[in-house]
Design a protein around this motif. Structure first.
Motif, PDB file in Angstrom:
ATOM      1  N   THR A 174      -6.679  10.125  -2.437  1.00  0.00           N
ATOM      2  CA  THR A 174      -7.029   8.698  -2.537  1.00  0.00           C
ATOM      3  C   THR A 174      -7.864   8.426  -3.781  1.00  0.00           C
ATOM      4  O   THR A 174      -7.637   7.437  -4.480  1.00  0.00           O
ATOM      5  N   GLN A 198       0.828  -1.208   0.000  1.00  0.00           N
ATOM      6  CA  GLN A 198       0.000   0.000   0.000  1.00  0.00           C
ATOM      7  C   GLN A 198       0.864   1.261   0.000  1.00  0.00           C
ATOM      8  O   GLN A 198       1.950   1.294   0.571  1.00  0.00           O
ATOM      9  N   ASP A 252      -3.059   5.224  -1.339  1.00  0.00           N
ATOM     10  CA  ASP A 252      -4.142   4.283  -1.029  1.00  0.00           C
ATOM     11  C   ASP A 252      -4.866   4.660   0.253  1.00  0.00           C
ATOM     12  O   ASP A 252      -6.044   4.362   0.423  1.00  0.00           O
ATOM     13  N   CYS A 253      -4.131   5.279   1.181  1.00  0.00           N
ATOM     14  CA  CYS A 253      -4.744   5.735   2.433  1.00  0.00           C
ATOM     15  C   CYS A 253      -3.897   6.863   2.999  1.00  0.00           C
ATOM     16  O   CYS A 253      -2.761   7.084   2.559  1.00  0.00           O
TER      17      CYS A 253
END
Length: 496
Positions: free
Chosen positions: A119, A23, A125-126
């Motif tokens: 995002t 991620q 992704d976060c």
């Protein structure tokens, strides 16, 4: 000390199970101690976690040169550690004044809107934010003091559906400062955090220290535990309410409809064990459960249509329930977030205000001329009401049994001569439906079917000359297909 602390943070991150290898994590860094500590901790842990880090900073432009220095400081950190920097900027003070919004709330909304753009755009992704156990305690207390329910007691969530991750919610603010000093890392101080005219600053400087000193030294920890337990209960209750909501509601008039009696007594739809349900204690428990459940159903239905960032209070929920108990037909209740709740006979309809149009929408009008169909289908796309009306000519003696229960209306083709007009319902329209002995206004027929005045907007009618041949849900007796009919025209509707 620093290494042991980072290992404890790693344990917390893994306990939440919210990060996956591969991620891309944007670390929200304001320049303050908490966010700088979060960045350094994740730099120690990113290889073990298998994630890719970048730095995220939002400049609210609220503190003049100090805001620009904060941005420069964060940019320096990103460069020092070789990380990509994502910067957002906004004139938050000016916008809050224009929209007459609370400054802190406007700043938070602007900041999270920027995170969402990152995002949604696939840049990260976060986003990890540096909220601490102290922030959690302050939030829970603030909610208690202003009046709250279980959702408010849940406080700050560790992970949200829109990609926000908060790994430090069990860590005290003081521990982060000790960590930074051990690492000999500087940070920026925001002077507004010391301004005790703000409620948060007063809690931080006065209320929480008083609670810890005079009442319980573990007050912050206990408030965090309360939030965690409240989140667990809230998630379960929302799951149960969601099931009831799905079972009791249906799509209706451009929104979600629920019968008033079912909203007021949602548990009456479920069977209960006779022996238990005769107990006075269980009856009282069931009543209390129904009160709690119906409020949650209201909130879920409002949530479906409300604009992002808006909230409804207990007073709004009570107003909806009063509308269910004794509201007049046609009454519209306007809620925050652009949601309307409308009473349609025995139903409540929840829908976005744009769909309601606040009574200012122009009436739906249309006219489509057509002749009798040959062997092929004739399809009329009525864009004004979002449907296609289909006319199909068939041999009636061979096919009439197959049409029963299919939702088609059957007209006798030989009784239809000349051009026809497909149009919207008009005041004064009358017809004699099959099975009726006399002529009636369509308005009366629709009333008998409990079709609300909003649903009648654009109701399709087929006219030949001055006679109504067909209207949605009705076939005129003098034009209906019978046993003697040789050729029939089937009328049906499909979604566009």
């Amino acid at each position: 000390m620093a290494q042991a602390f980072s290992k404890e943070v790693l344990r917390m991150v893994r306990k939440k199970g919210s990060l996956r290898a591969g991620q891309r994590v944007g670390v929200a860094v304001s320049g303050g101690a908490d966010s700088v500590a979060l960045l350094l901790l994740l730099l120690e842990l990113y290889q073990e976690l298998g994630v890719v880090l970048s730095v995220v900073h939002f400049n609210h432009k609220l503190r003049g040169k100090a805001s620009e220095k904060d941005e420069a400081f964060v940019a320096g950190l990103a460069e020092k550690f070789g990380l990509t920097l994502h910067v957002g900027r906004g004139e938050v003070g000016k916008r809050a004044k224009q929209e007459k919004k609370n400054l802190e709330d406007a700043a938070r909304r602007a900041r999270y809107a920027f995170f969402k753009r990152l995002t949604d755009g696939g840049l990260v992704d976060c986003v990890a934010t540096a909220h601490t156990a102290d922030d959690q305690a302050e939030t829970v207390l603030a909610h208690i003091l202003r009046g709250t329910g279980l959702a408010g007691l849940a406080g700050i969530h560790p992970v949200t559906a829109d990609g926000i991750f908060r790994p430090l919610l069990e860590v005290r603010r003081g521990e982060l400062r000790k960590y930074l000093r051990a690492k000999k890392q500087r940070w920026r101080e925001d002077a507004t955090n010391k301004d005790t005219s703000r409620q948060r600053a007063r809690m931080r400087k006065k209320l929480l220290p008083l609670l810890e000193k005079e009442f319980n030294p573990r007050a912050v920890e206990h408030l965090g535990t309360l939030a965690e337990l409240a989140r667990e209960d809230e998630a379960l209750l929302n799951e149960l309410a969601g099931g009831s909501c799905k079972a009791l509601t249906e799509e209706r008039a451009g929104g979600s409809g629920i019968e008033a009696r079912k909203l007021l007594q949602p548990l009456s739809e479920k069977p209960f064990n006779t022996e238990i349900s005769e107990s006075a204690e269980f009856t009282e428990m069931k009543k209390e459960g129904a009160w709690a459940l119906r409020a949650r159903i209201v909130r879920l239905l409002v949530e479906e249509y409300k604009q992002a960032g808006s909230e409804i209070a207990a007073a709004h929920v009570d107003a909806v329930l009063r509308l269910a108990e004794s509201g007049k037909n046609g009454k519209v209740l306007q809620l925050p977030g652009g949601v309307d709740v409308r009473r349609d006979d025995d139903w409540l309809i929840f829908l976005p205000r744009a769909a309601q149009g606040a009574g200012k929408k122009a009436p739906v009008k249309f006219e489509y001329a057509l002749g009798l169909p040959g062997d092929a289908d004739v399809r009329v796309a009525v864009k004004e009401i979002g449907c296609v009306i289909r006319f199909r000519s068939i041999d009636w003696p061979d096919a009439q049994r197959e049409t029963i229960g299919k939702g088609w209306a059957a007209l006798d083709r030989d009784k239809l001569q000349g051009a026809m007009l497909l149009r919207n319902l008009r005041p004064g329209d009358r017809m004699r439906p099959a099975g009726h002995s006399g002529t009636h206004k369509l308005k009366r027929l629709l009333n008998e079917k409990r079709i609300s005045r909003w649903e009648r907007e654009g109701w399709p009618v087929l006219e030949r000359g001055k006679n109504i041949v067909w209207a949605r849900g009705f076939v005129a007796a003098e034009f209906a297909a019978t046993r003697e009919t040789r050729k029939a025209i089937l009328v049906s509707e499909e979604k566009a």
